[in-house]
Design an enzyme around this catalytic site. Structure first.
Site, PDB file in Angstrom:
ATOM      1  N   SER A  96      19.359  -7.871  -2.486  1.00 59.97           N
ATOM      2  CA  SER A  96      20.300  -7.513  -3.562  1.00 59.97           C
ATOM      3  C   SER A  96      20.098  -6.036  -3.880  1.00 59.97           C
ATOM      4  CB  SER A  96      20.018  -8.328  -4.827  1.00 59.97           C
ATOM      5  OG  SER A  96      19.968  -9.694  -4.551  1.00 59.97           O
ATOM      6  N   LYS A 171      27.200 -10.238  -6.286  1.00 61.59           N
ATOM      7  CA  LYS A 171      25.808 -10.584  -6.616  1.00 61.59           C
ATOM      8  C   LYS A 171      25.408  -9.978  -7.974  1.00 61.59           C
ATOM      9  CE  LYS A 171      21.439 -11.724  -6.334  1.00 61.59           C
ATOM     10  NZ  LYS A 171      20.925 -13.088  -6.471  1.00 61.59           N
ATOM     11  N   LYS A 239      15.826  -4.735 -11.989  1.00 64.30           N
ATOM     12  CA  LYS A 239      16.551  -3.924 -10.998  1.00 64.30           C
ATOM     13  C   LYS A 239      18.028  -4.316 -10.953  1.00 64.30           C
ATOM     14  CE  LYS A 239      16.486  -5.921  -7.192  1.00 64.30           C
ATOM     15  NZ  LYS A 239      17.092  -6.751  -6.214  1.00 64.30           N
TER      16      LYS A 239
HETATM   17  P1  NAP Z   1       9.295 -10.562  -2.487  1.00 62.18           P
HETATM   18  O1  NAP Z   1       8.699 -11.915  -2.482  1.00 62.18           O
HETATM   19  O2  NAP Z   1       8.643  -9.476  -3.254  1.00 62.18           O
HETATM   20  O3  NAP Z   1       9.435 -10.108  -0.956  1.00 62.18           O
HETATM   21  C1  NAP Z   1       9.827  -8.813  -0.616  1.00 62.18           C
HETATM   22  C2  NAP Z   1       9.465  -8.536   0.813  1.00 62.18           C
HETATM   23  O4  NAP Z   1       9.893  -7.219   1.164  1.00 62.18           O
HETATM   24  C3  NAP Z   1       7.968  -8.592   1.081  1.00 62.18           C
HETATM   25  O5  NAP Z   1       7.800  -9.222   2.326  1.00 62.18           O
HETATM   26  C4  NAP Z   1       7.559  -7.127   1.120  1.00 62.18           C
HETATM   27  O6  NAP Z   1       6.467  -6.855   1.959  1.00 62.18           O
HETATM   28  C5  NAP Z   1       8.792  -6.499   1.712  1.00 62.18           C
HETATM   29  N1  NAP Z   1       8.947  -5.082   1.355  1.00 62.18           N
HETATM   30  C6  NAP Z   1       8.935  -4.547   0.112  1.00 62.18           C
HETATM   31  N2  NAP Z   1       9.175  -3.221   0.166  1.00 62.18           N
HETATM   32  C7  NAP Z   1       9.306  -2.920   1.476  1.00 62.18           C
HETATM   33  C8  NAP Z   1       9.534  -1.710   2.174  1.00 62.18           C
HETATM   34  N3  NAP Z   1       9.730  -0.559   1.527  1.00 62.18           N
HETATM   35  N4  NAP Z   1       9.578  -1.762   3.528  1.00 62.18           N
HETATM   36  C9  NAP Z   1       9.396  -2.933   4.181  1.00 62.18           C
HETATM   37  N5  NAP Z   1       9.193  -4.113   3.575  1.00 62.18           N
HETATM   38  C10 NAP Z   1       9.144  -4.091   2.241  1.00 62.18           C
HETATM   39  O7  NAP Z   1      10.811 -10.588  -2.997  1.00 62.18           O
HETATM   40  P2  NAP Z   1      11.887 -11.781  -2.918  1.00 62.18           P
HETATM   41  O8  NAP Z   1      11.796 -12.576  -4.165  1.00 62.18           O
HETATM   42  O9  NAP Z   1      11.789 -12.451  -1.590  1.00 62.18           O
HETATM   43  O10 NAP Z   1      13.235 -10.928  -3.032  1.00 62.18           O
HETATM   44  C11 NAP Z   1      13.810 -10.245  -1.935  1.00 62.18           C
HETATM   45  C12 NAP Z   1      15.246  -9.887  -2.278  1.00 62.18           C
HETATM   46  O11 NAP Z   1      15.967 -11.101  -2.542  1.00 62.18           O
HETATM   47  C13 NAP Z   1      15.416  -9.010  -3.523  1.00 62.18           C
HETATM   48  O12 NAP Z   1      16.463  -8.097  -3.338  1.00 62.18           O
HETATM   49  C14 NAP Z   1      15.760 -10.013  -4.602  1.00 62.18           C
HETATM   50  O13 NAP Z   1      16.478  -9.413  -5.656  1.00 62.18           O
HETATM   51  C15 NAP Z   1      16.588 -11.015  -3.811  1.00 62.18           C
HETATM   52  N6  NAP Z   1      16.632 -12.391  -4.355  1.00 62.18           N
HETATM   53  C16 NAP Z   1      15.485 -13.036  -4.747  1.00 62.18           C
HETATM   54  C17 NAP Z   1      15.569 -14.335  -5.234  1.00 62.18           C
HETATM   55  C18 NAP Z   1      14.363 -15.088  -5.721  1.00 62.18           C
HETATM   56  O14 NAP Z   1      14.530 -16.142  -6.380  1.00 62.18           O
HETATM   57  N7  NAP Z   1      13.153 -14.664  -5.432  1.00 62.18           N
HETATM   58  C19 NAP Z   1      16.815 -14.968  -5.316  1.00 62.18           C
HETATM   59  C20 NAP Z   1      17.950 -14.310  -4.862  1.00 62.18           C
HETATM   60  C21 NAP Z   1      17.849 -13.015  -4.385  1.00 62.18           C
HETATM   61  P3  NAP Z   1       4.944  -7.029   1.449  1.00 62.18           P
HETATM   62  O15 NAP Z   1       4.602  -8.449   1.778  1.00 62.18           O
HETATM   63  O16 NAP Z   1       4.180  -6.046   2.242  1.00 62.18           O
HETATM   64  O17 NAP Z   1       4.940  -6.740  -0.016  1.00 62.18           O
END
Ligand code: NAP
Length: 301
Positions: A96, A171, A239
């Site tokens: 997102s 979104k 964010k």
């Molecule tokens: P998360 O658990 O923090 O996972 C983020 C991933 O991205 C981690 O694997 C992290 O690696 C990696 N990452 C972060 N910065 C990076 C960079 N600069 N370069 C390369 N890799 C990087 O987050 P998430 O909850 O899965 O969310 C991911 C996306 O989905 C976001 O945009 C969020 O808004 C969206 N989203 C989330 C949900 C939810 O319920 N969680 C629902 C809908 C949408 P590391 O392991 O090294 O930290």
């Protein structure tokens, strides 16, 4: 279209990559912290040590990282996807991010002979675990059609909402609605608790009426039990509300309740709750009400 590079194996990316393996795709996963590739390998995928290794032979590159600068870095940065993907590769960005950043990256991709869809998702961690995500897709209709098998492996409601950036706009609207819902649910929980009402019974009956919602179903119990392990981190929702308020302002649209919820989300971050699930907006309500953050029922009223 059988080889998928999956970049970003976090809370959402890890289960999504696993579903792609189960659907028969050949999946190479890359994660900045390498240890998180282990679960994918156990599920039958492969671990790549670099973005270049993951994408070199991929037909599809899926991205699931937190924010606009992260997507920019993974795609357009040094040793990123744009430098290493073969011509014609279909890039699906599930993250997102800001709609204008998506459009800019899609233009860049096109110039390099690559294709980019914005495909942010909704449904939370549960939606990712159950392959039941709602996916809002922006980009070319032909690319959307080509991506269908990937979308069907991770989602249930899959809709092409318009050209590049449109998925991110929808979104942002999604995040506005969810934040408002959570905030009002939190206020309702604090309210019934203050009167010593049986909160489980209250949520049960509220859930059966017009007040019922997926937010209530998925987040009600978290609030009652003060269990705020993410899920969806408050800092990510912060964010998203930044995206909503600035995009609404640019469009000349006023989002008064959204602006208030954005401030409450910012307050949660400022109070150190950024790493908690967004259901922890309840803590903000309790703080404002002078209540104990740890007590789950109050009798004093
Ligand atoms: P998360 O658990 O923090 O996972 C983020 C991933 O991205 C981690 O694997 C992290 O690696 C990696 N990452 C972060 N910065 C990076 C960079 N600069 N370069 C390369 N890799 C990087 O987050 P998430 O909850 O899965 O969310 C991911 C996306 O989905 C976001 O945009 C969020 O808004 C969206 N989203 C989330 C949900 C939810 O319920 N969680 C629902 C809908 C949408 P590391 O392991 O090294 O930290």
């Amino acid at each position: 279209m059988t080889t998928v590079a999956f970049l970003g194996l976090g809370i959402m990316g890890a289960p999504m990559a696993r579903h792609l393996v189960n659907a028969g795709f050949d999946v190479a996963g890359y994660n900045r912290t390498f240890a998180k590739t282990e679960a994918l390998v156990q599920a039958g995928g492969q671990a790549a040590e670099t973005v270049a290794d993951a994408v070199r032979d991929a037909d599809v590159v899926a991205v699931m990282v937190p924010d606009s600068p992260d997507v920019r870095q993974v795609l357009a940065g040094e040793n990123g996807v744009f430098e290493n993907a073969k011509p014609g590769t279909l890039i699906i960005d599930f993250s997102s991010i800001r709609p204008d950043v998506t459009r800019e990256l899609a233009d860049q991709a096109r110039e390099l002979g690559l294709r980019l869809l914005d495909a942010p998702v909704s449904g939370g961690q549960a939606g990712a675990e159950n392959a039941a995500l709602s996916i809002m897709v922006g980009g070319d209709a032909d690319d959307f059609a080509a991506a269908a098998p990937v979308f069907e492996a991770v989602g249930k409601t899959i809709v092409h909402v318009g050209p590049s950036g449109a998925g991110q706009t929808v979104k942002a609207a999604n995040q506005l609605i969810v934040a408002g819902n959570i905030q009002l649910l939190a206020e309702a929980v604090a309210f019934v608790e203050a009167y010593g009402v049986d909160t489980e019974a209250a949520l049960k009956v509220l859930g059966g009426g017009l007040a019922g919602s997926k937010v209530l179903e998925q987040k009600g119990a978290n609030m009652l039990g003060r269990s705020f392990t993410p899920g969806f981190r408050i800092e990510l929702h912060h964010k998203d509300l930044g995206i909503v308020t600035s995009a609404a302002r640019e469009a000349g649209v006023v989002v008064p309740l959204g602006a208030v919820v954005a401030q409450l989300m910012a307050s949660a971050v400022a109070n150190g709750d950024g790493g908690l699930d967004h259901s922890a907006l309840l803590r903000g309500v309790l703080r404002l009400s002078g209540r104990d953050l740890e007590v789950s029922s109050g009798e004093e009223n």
